[in-house]
Design a protein around this motif. Structure first.
Motif, mmCIF file in Angstrom:
data_model
loop_
_atom_site.group_PDB
_atom_site.id
_atom_site.type_symbol
_atom_site.label_atom_id
_atom_site.label_comp_id
_atom_site.label_asym_id
_atom_site.label_seq_id
_atom_site.Cartn_x
_atom_site.Cartn_y
_atom_site.Cartn_z
ATOM 1 N N VAL A 42 0.838 -1.208 0.000
ATOM 2 C CA VAL A 42 0.000 0.000 0.000
ATOM 3 C C VAL A 42 0.867 1.250 0.000
ATOM 4 N N VAL A 43 1.896 1.290 0.829
ATOM 5 C CA VAL A 43 2.788 2.454 0.840
ATOM 6 C C VAL A 43 3.459 2.610 -0.516
ATOM 7 N N THR A 44 3.978 1.527 -1.058
ATOM 8 C CA THR A 44 4.653 1.581 -2.354
ATOM 9 C C THR A 44 3.714 2.087 -3.444
ATOM 10 N N GLU A 45 2.501 1.564 -3.490
ATOM 11 C CA GLU A 45 1.515 2.003 -4.492
ATOM 12 C C GLU A 45 1.160 3.473 -4.298
ATOM 13 N N SER A 46 1.012 3.903 -3.063
ATOM 14 C CA SER A 46 0.693 5.307 -2.771
ATOM 15 C C SER A 46 1.787 6.231 -3.290
ATOM 16 N N LEU A 47 3.025 5.869 -3.024
ATOM 17 C CA LEU A 47 4.158 6.710 -3.442
ATOM 18 C C LEU A 47 4.328 6.713 -4.948
ATOM 19 N N LYS A 48 4.198 5.540 -5.567
ATOM 20 C CA LYS A 48 4.310 5.454 -7.031
ATOM 21 C C LYS A 48 3.239 6.303 -7.700
ATOM 22 N N THR A 49 2.013 6.198 -7.201
ATOM 23 C CA THR A 49 0.885 6.937 -7.762
ATOM 24 C C THR A 49 1.146 8.436 -7.735
ATOM 25 N N GLU A 50 1.808 8.909 -6.687
ATOM 26 C CA GLU A 50 2.062 10.336 -6.536
ATOM 27 C C GLU A 50 3.411 10.764 -7.118
ATOM 28 N N GLY A 51 4.097 9.835 -7.792
ATOM 29 C CA GLY A 51 5.317 10.186 -8.516
ATOM 30 C C GLY A 51 6.583 10.260 -7.688
ATOM 31 N N TYR A 52 6.612 9.592 -6.542
ATOM 32 C CA TYR A 52 7.817 9.599 -5.721
ATOM 33 C C TYR A 52 8.828 8.594 -6.245
ATOM 34 N N HIS B 243 -1.394 11.469 3.879
ATOM 35 C CA HIS B 243 -1.056 12.575 4.785
ATOM 36 C C HIS B 243 0.431 12.917 4.682
ATOM 37 N N LEU B 244 1.283 11.899 4.627
ATOM 38 C CA LEU B 244 2.719 12.158 4.490
ATOM 39 C C LEU B 244 3.032 12.932 3.210
ATOM 40 N N LEU B 245 2.205 12.733 2.198
ATOM 41 C CA LEU B 245 2.438 13.367 0.903
ATOM 42 C C LEU B 245 1.737 14.717 0.777
ATOM 43 N N GLY B 246 1.161 15.197 1.879
ATOM 44 C CA GLY B 246 0.608 16.545 1.888
ATOM 45 C C GLY B 246 -0.894 16.658 1.766
ATOM 46 N N TYR B 247 -1.605 15.544 1.668
ATOM 47 C CA TYR B 247 -3.061 15.591 1.571
ATOM 48 C C TYR B 247 -3.669 15.723 2.967
ATOM 49 N N ASP B 248 -4.830 16.371 3.031
ATOM 50 C CA ASP B 248 -5.566 16.426 4.287
ATOM 51 C C ASP B 248 -7.057 16.363 3.989
ATOM 52 N N HIS B 249 -7.847 16.432 5.048
ATOM 53 C CA HIS B 249 -9.305 16.347 4.879
ATOM 54 C C HIS B 249 -9.978 17.408 5.733
ATOM 55 N N MET B 250 -9.442 18.626 5.651
ATOM 56 C CA MET B 250 -9.977 19.734 6.431
ATOM 57 C C MET B 250 -11.277 20.286 5.837
ATOM 58 N N THR B 251 -11.450 20.139 4.525
ATOM 59 C CA THR B 251 -12.688 20.575 3.878
ATOM 60 C C THR B 251 -13.360 19.355 3.256
ATOM 61 N N GLU B 252 -14.629 19.489 2.931
ATOM 62 C CA GLU B 252 -15.343 18.377 2.286
ATOM 63 C C GLU B 252 -14.704 18.020 0.947
ATOM 64 N N GLU B 253 -14.263 19.030 0.210
ATOM 65 C CA GLU B 253 -13.618 18.783 -1.082
ATOM 66 C C GLU B 253 -12.319 17.995 -0.898
ATOM 67 N N ALA C 71 4.898 13.729 9.016
ATOM 68 C CA ALA C 71 5.675 14.016 7.809
ATOM 69 C C ALA C 71 6.957 14.754 8.178
ATOM 70 N N LEU C 72 8.070 14.300 7.640
ATOM 71 C CA LEU C 72 9.344 14.966 7.894
ATOM 72 C C LEU C 72 9.472 16.253 7.089
ATOM 73 N N ASN C 73 8.772 16.346 5.973
ATOM 74 C CA ASN C 73 8.882 17.514 5.097
ATOM 75 C C ASN C 73 7.620 18.354 5.116
ATOM 76 N N GLU C 74 6.874 18.282 6.207
ATOM 77 C CA GLU C 74 5.601 18.988 6.279
ATOM 78 C C GLU C 74 5.809 20.479 6.061
ATOM 79 N N GLY C 75 5.055 21.005 5.100
ATOM 80 C CA GLY C 75 5.122 22.427 4.807
ATOM 81 C C GLY C 75 6.302 22.835 3.948
ATOM 82 N N GLU C 76 7.126 21.884 3.556
ATOM 83 C CA GLU C 76 8.296 22.192 2.735
ATOM 84 C C GLU C 76 8.129 21.580 1.356
ATOM 85 N N GLU C 77 8.678 22.240 0.374
ATOM 86 C CA GLU C 77 8.713 21.685 -0.974
ATOM 87 C C GLU C 77 9.781 20.593 -0.980
ATOM 88 N N VAL C 78 9.424 19.405 -1.405
ATOM 89 C CA VAL C 78 10.366 18.288 -1.401
ATOM 90 C C VAL C 78 11.233 18.351 -2.648
#
Length: 153
Positions: free
Chosen positions: A25-35, A123-133, A71-78
């Protein structure tokens, strides 16, 4: 991609199948997001007391939760790391909470842990669920990741 799994609880047995699921699951998540293949995530299985202490300390919520991400890079451009591994952070999952939720939602324990792993990874990749969208975007990504791995309800 490196997924380092550590089990810090004794309440629920952790077998090789569960470890393989979370790694996939972690591997698929990272691959999907281009890591890159150099990305690294730590995943820790804990009990309710342990996650409650983390939840109280870092979120000010003094009760157990199912998953926390640090996240180790929270708020930073990786930046692209060519010579070193890209350390993304830690996902902490309470296995007793996952077991209760699996029963409540009527699906398998492995499916629940897979879902929590996808959720934590995003979440590690910067996604959150603060709004319904944002919540809808995360939910679609989580289900797509699980779907590609054949993990269904």
């Amino acid at each position: 991609m490196a997924v380092l799994v550590n089990n810090l609880q004794e309440e629920i047995a952790v077998d090789e199948q569960l470890i393989k699921i979370v790694e996939d699951v972690v591997t698929e998540s990272l691959k999907t997001e281009g890591y890159s293949e150099e990305a690294e995530v730590s995943l820790i299985f804990v009990d309710d007391d342990y996650i409650q202490s983390l939840n109280a300390e870092y979120r000010g919520v003094d009760k157990p939760t199912d998953v926390l991400s640090f996240a180790l890079n929270e708020g930073e451009e990786v930046a692209e790391a060519e010579e070193a591994e890209e350390l993304l952070g830690d996902i902490v999952i309470s296995l007793p909470t996952a077991r209760r939720q699996a029963e409540e939602y009527g699906h398998s324990f492995h499916r629940e842990v897979a879902y929590l792993t996808a959720h934590g990874s995003l979440h590690l990749l910067g996604y959150d669920h603060m709004t319904e969208e944002d919540k809808q975007i995360m939910r679609e990504k989580e289900e797509a990741i699980l779907g590609r791995l054949g993990i269904t309800r």
